[in-house]
Design a protein around this motif. Structure first.
Motif, PDB file in Angstrom:
ATOM      1  N   ALA A  94       0.832  -1.207   0.000  1.00 11.17           N
ATOM      2  CA  ALA A  94       0.000   0.000   0.000  1.00 11.17           C
ATOM      3  C   ALA A  94       0.861   1.249   0.000  1.00 11.17           C
ATOM      4  CB  ALA A  94      -0.919  -0.013   1.220  1.00 11.17           C
ATOM      5  N   ASN A  95       1.937   1.215   0.768  1.00  9.41           N
ATOM      6  CA  ASN A  95       2.841   2.363   0.848  1.00  9.41           C
ATOM      7  C   ASN A  95       3.545   2.606  -0.489  1.00  9.41           C
ATOM      8  OD1 ASN A  95       4.254   4.467   2.269  1.00  9.41           O
ATOM      9  ND2 ASN A  95       6.043   3.129   2.343  1.00  9.41           N
ATOM     10  N   GLU A  96       3.997   1.525  -1.108  1.00  6.59           N
ATOM     11  CA  GLU A  96       4.706   1.638  -2.385  1.00  6.59           C
ATOM     12  C   GLU A  96       3.787   2.095  -3.513  1.00  6.59           C
ATOM     13  OE1 GLU A  96       6.400  -2.221  -2.837  1.00  6.59           O
ATOM     14  OE2 GLU A  96       8.145  -1.779  -1.542  1.00  6.59           O
ATOM     15  N   SER A  97       2.483   1.830  -3.372  1.00  7.00           N
ATOM     16  CA  SER A  97       1.520   2.240  -4.402  1.00  7.00           C
ATOM     17  C   SER A  97       1.127   3.707  -4.260  1.00  7.00           C
ATOM     18  CB  SER A  97       0.270   1.368  -4.317  1.00  7.00           C
ATOM     19  OG  SER A  97      -0.468   1.666  -3.138  1.00  7.00           O
ATOM     20  N   LYS A  98       1.654   4.366  -3.225  1.00  7.37           N
ATOM     21  CA  LYS A  98       1.367   5.796  -2.961  1.00  7.37           C
ATOM     22  C   LYS A  98      -0.103   6.020  -2.603  1.00  7.37           C
ATOM     23  CE  LYS A  98       5.612   6.698  -4.110  1.00  7.37           C
ATOM     24  NZ  LYS A  98       6.623   7.004  -3.062  1.00  7.37           N
ATOM     25  N   LYS A  99      -0.762   4.973  -2.144  1.00  3.28           N
ATOM     26  CA  LYS A  99      -2.154   5.098  -1.730  1.00  3.28           C
ATOM     27  C   LYS A  99      -2.226   5.643  -0.301  1.00  3.28           C
ATOM     28  CE  LYS A  99      -4.441   1.331  -2.250  1.00  3.28           C
ATOM     29  NZ  LYS A  99      -4.992  -0.022  -1.959  1.00  3.28           N
ATOM     30  N   LEU A 100      -3.036   6.677  -0.087  1.00  3.71           N
ATOM     31  CA  LEU A 100      -3.190   7.214   1.263  1.00  3.71           C
ATOM     32  C   LEU A 100      -3.705   6.119   2.195  1.00  3.71           C
ATOM     33  CD1 LEU A 100      -4.726  10.802   0.910  1.00  3.71           C
ATOM     34  CD2 LEU A 100      -2.569  10.190   2.033  1.00  3.71           C
ATOM     35  N   THR A 101      -3.015   5.945   3.305  1.00  3.76           N
ATOM     36  CA  THR A 101      -3.318   4.819   4.194  1.00  3.76           C
ATOM     37  C   THR A 101      -3.369   5.253   5.657  1.00  3.76           C
ATOM     38  OG1 THR A 101      -2.183   3.288   2.690  1.00  3.76           O
ATOM     39  CG2 THR A 101      -2.528   2.544   4.955  1.00  3.76           C
ATOM     40  N   MET A 102      -4.360   4.733   6.376  1.00  9.55           N
ATOM     41  CA  MET A 102      -4.374   4.822   7.836  1.00  9.55           C
ATOM     42  C   MET A 102      -4.575   3.411   8.366  1.00  9.55           C
ATOM     43  SD  MET A 102      -7.013   6.558  10.595  1.00  9.55           S
ATOM     44  CE  MET A 102      -6.319   8.211  10.629  1.00  9.55           C
ATOM     45  N   VAL A 103      -3.659   2.976   9.204  1.00 12.89           N
ATOM     46  CA  VAL A 103      -3.766   1.629   9.768  1.00 12.89           C
ATOM     47  C   VAL A 103      -3.916   1.729  11.276  1.00 12.89           C
ATOM     48  CG1 VAL A 103      -1.250   1.438   9.791  1.00 12.89           C
ATOM     49  CG2 VAL A 103      -2.623  -0.627  10.002  1.00 12.89           C
ATOM     50  N   GLY A 104      -4.840   0.964  11.825  1.00 10.83           N
ATOM     51  CA  GLY A 104      -5.068   0.956  13.258  1.00 10.83           C
ATOM     52  C   GLY A 104      -4.517  -0.311  13.890  1.00 10.83           C
ATOM     53  N   ILE A 105      -3.902  -0.166  15.050  1.00 11.89           N
ATOM     54  CA  ILE A 105      -3.350  -1.324  15.745  1.00 11.89           C
ATOM     55  C   ILE A 105      -3.485  -1.135  17.249  1.00 11.89           C
ATOM     56  CG2 ILE A 105      -1.014  -0.331  15.708  1.00 11.89           C
ATOM     57  CD1 ILE A 105       0.062  -3.215  15.530  1.00 11.89           C
ATOM     58  N   ILE A 106      -3.931  -2.188  17.927  1.00 12.06           N
ATOM     59  CA  ILE A 106      -3.989  -2.176  19.392  1.00 12.06           C
ATOM     60  C   ILE A 106      -2.646  -2.700  19.889  1.00 12.06           C
ATOM     61  CG2 ILE A 106      -5.125  -3.118  21.430  1.00 12.06           C
ATOM     62  CD1 ILE A 106      -7.693  -3.227  19.865  1.00 12.06           C
ATOM     63  N   SER A 107      -1.919  -1.860  20.627  1.00  8.80           N
ATOM     64  CA  SER A 107      -0.507  -2.138  20.909  1.00  8.80           C
ATOM     65  C   SER A 107      -0.170  -2.360  22.371  1.00  8.80           C
ATOM     66  CB  SER A 107       0.353  -0.985  20.369  1.00  8.80           C
ATOM     67  OG  SER A 107       0.222  -0.853  18.970  1.00  8.80           O
ATOM     68  N   ASP A 108      -1.150  -2.661  23.208  1.00  9.75           N
ATOM     69  CA  ASP A 108      -0.845  -2.812  24.629  1.00  9.75           C
ATOM     70  C   ASP A 108      -0.859  -4.265  25.100  1.00  9.75           C
ATOM     71  OD1 ASP A 108      -3.657  -2.908  24.217  1.00  9.75           O
ATOM     72  OD2 ASP A 108      -4.019  -2.489  26.326  1.00  9.75           O
TER      73      ASP A 108
END
Length: 305
Positions: free
Chosen positions: A177-191
């Motif tokens: 997704a990053n390499e395709s230059k597509k605007l991205t928001m990713v959510g992650i629960i990190s605790d």
């Protein structure tokens, strides 16, 4: 067997998702009495966790937090079921954001973001944020063993423009997704508490040294996703307010594990403000007695400095 379980449970989930919130919370009150006063579900775990991280509080104060938490936990699980039957308008009214312009500004600059959040207040309704942004929304999650429920959860998230990706496939998909230059928001629960054998980093969390998940940080640094802490407050039953807080503007130049530490410090602030909304049934501190020597030394130096 998976299909049989799904066929038996799905009608109940569907029914609950169609009930009005007044009825939902009436049911929640009954579930609270059953879980807390009759079954005593994980009461010992919650009590031990609270005693560990809040030694300065009296037993009476911790007991009050404990009871408030169990009530909130019952609400959360009923709200999760309710999500299935909620309209886009309704979920946006119940999960608001104070500064969406921060994300819009980053999107206008072509910047991708990583939304880091803990098991606090409501993490389920965070998916409604995707209705207000231009970025493609991804949520990293642990795949559900029952494939029918897994498909159902993916379908529900999809209704709110969120695509779930498993932890195993996340790095590959987000890199593409990053390499395709597509605007991205990713959510992650990190605790969560990682397996000791896979722990790369140990740090203090609520005053106790524990292993920390660093997957979110690694994805940020690899793909130049700006790390953002999502601060969520519970206003009242069924209503939450969220605020975006940028942790670092350029993750690629941040020293290793500083993003993880920054996330945990913000999580601590949220917990101390209203501890009853943290998910205390998790055995988050179960590895506190397994700290490697090198991290024991670092923790001692930091405490003495």
């Amino acid at each position: 067997m998976q299909l049989v379980v799904y066929i038996l449970v799905y009608p109940l989930l569907w029914l609950i998702s169609r009930l009005p919130f007044k009825v939902i919370y009436f049911i929640s009150d009954g579930v609270y009495v059953l879980l807390y006063h009759v079954i005593g579900y994980r009461k010992k775990v919650v009590r031990n966790n609270l005693a560990l991280v809040f030694p300065e509080k009296s037993e009476k104060e911790r007991l009050l937090i404990e009871k408030k938490f169990f009530r909130h936990m019952c609400d959360i699980f009923l709200e999760m079921m309710k999500t299935m039957g909620m309209s886009k308008k309704e979920i946006q009214e119940r999960f608001t954001v104070t500064n969406i312009e921060l994300i819009i500004d980053l999107e206008d600059k072509g910047i991708n973001t990583m939304l880091m959040l803990p098991h606090y207040a409501s993490w389920e309704w965070v998916l409604s944020l995707n209705l207000q942004i231009k970025s493609k929304g991804y949520g990293i999650y642990q795949k559900i063993e029952n494939k029918y429920f897994d498909k159902l959860v993916r379908s529900i998230r999809g209704k709110y423009n969120t695509e779930l990706i498993s932890t195993r496939e996340s790095r590959k998909i987000l890199k593409a997704a990053n390499e395709s230059k597509k605007l991205t928001m990713v959510g992650i629960i990190s605790d969560q508490s990682p397996m000791v054998s896979r722990a790369k980093y140990w740090t203090e969390f609520m005053g106790v040294t524990v292993p920390a998940h660093v997957g979110g940080e690694e994805i940020c640094k690899t793909n130049n996703f700006v790390p953002i802490y999502l601060k969520v407050k519970k206003l009242k039953r069924g209503y939450y307010q969220s605020t975006f807080e940028v942790l670092f503007d350029d993750p690629t130049i941040v020293p290793d594990y500083k993003i993880t530490d920054a996330f945990l410090r913000e999580t601590e602030k949220s917990i101390r403000e209203a501890p009853e909304y943290y998910f205390w049934t998790h055995k988050r501190w179960k590895h506190k007695d397994k700290v490697p020597k090198e991290f024991q030394q670092k923790t001692t130096k930091a405490a003495n400095s």
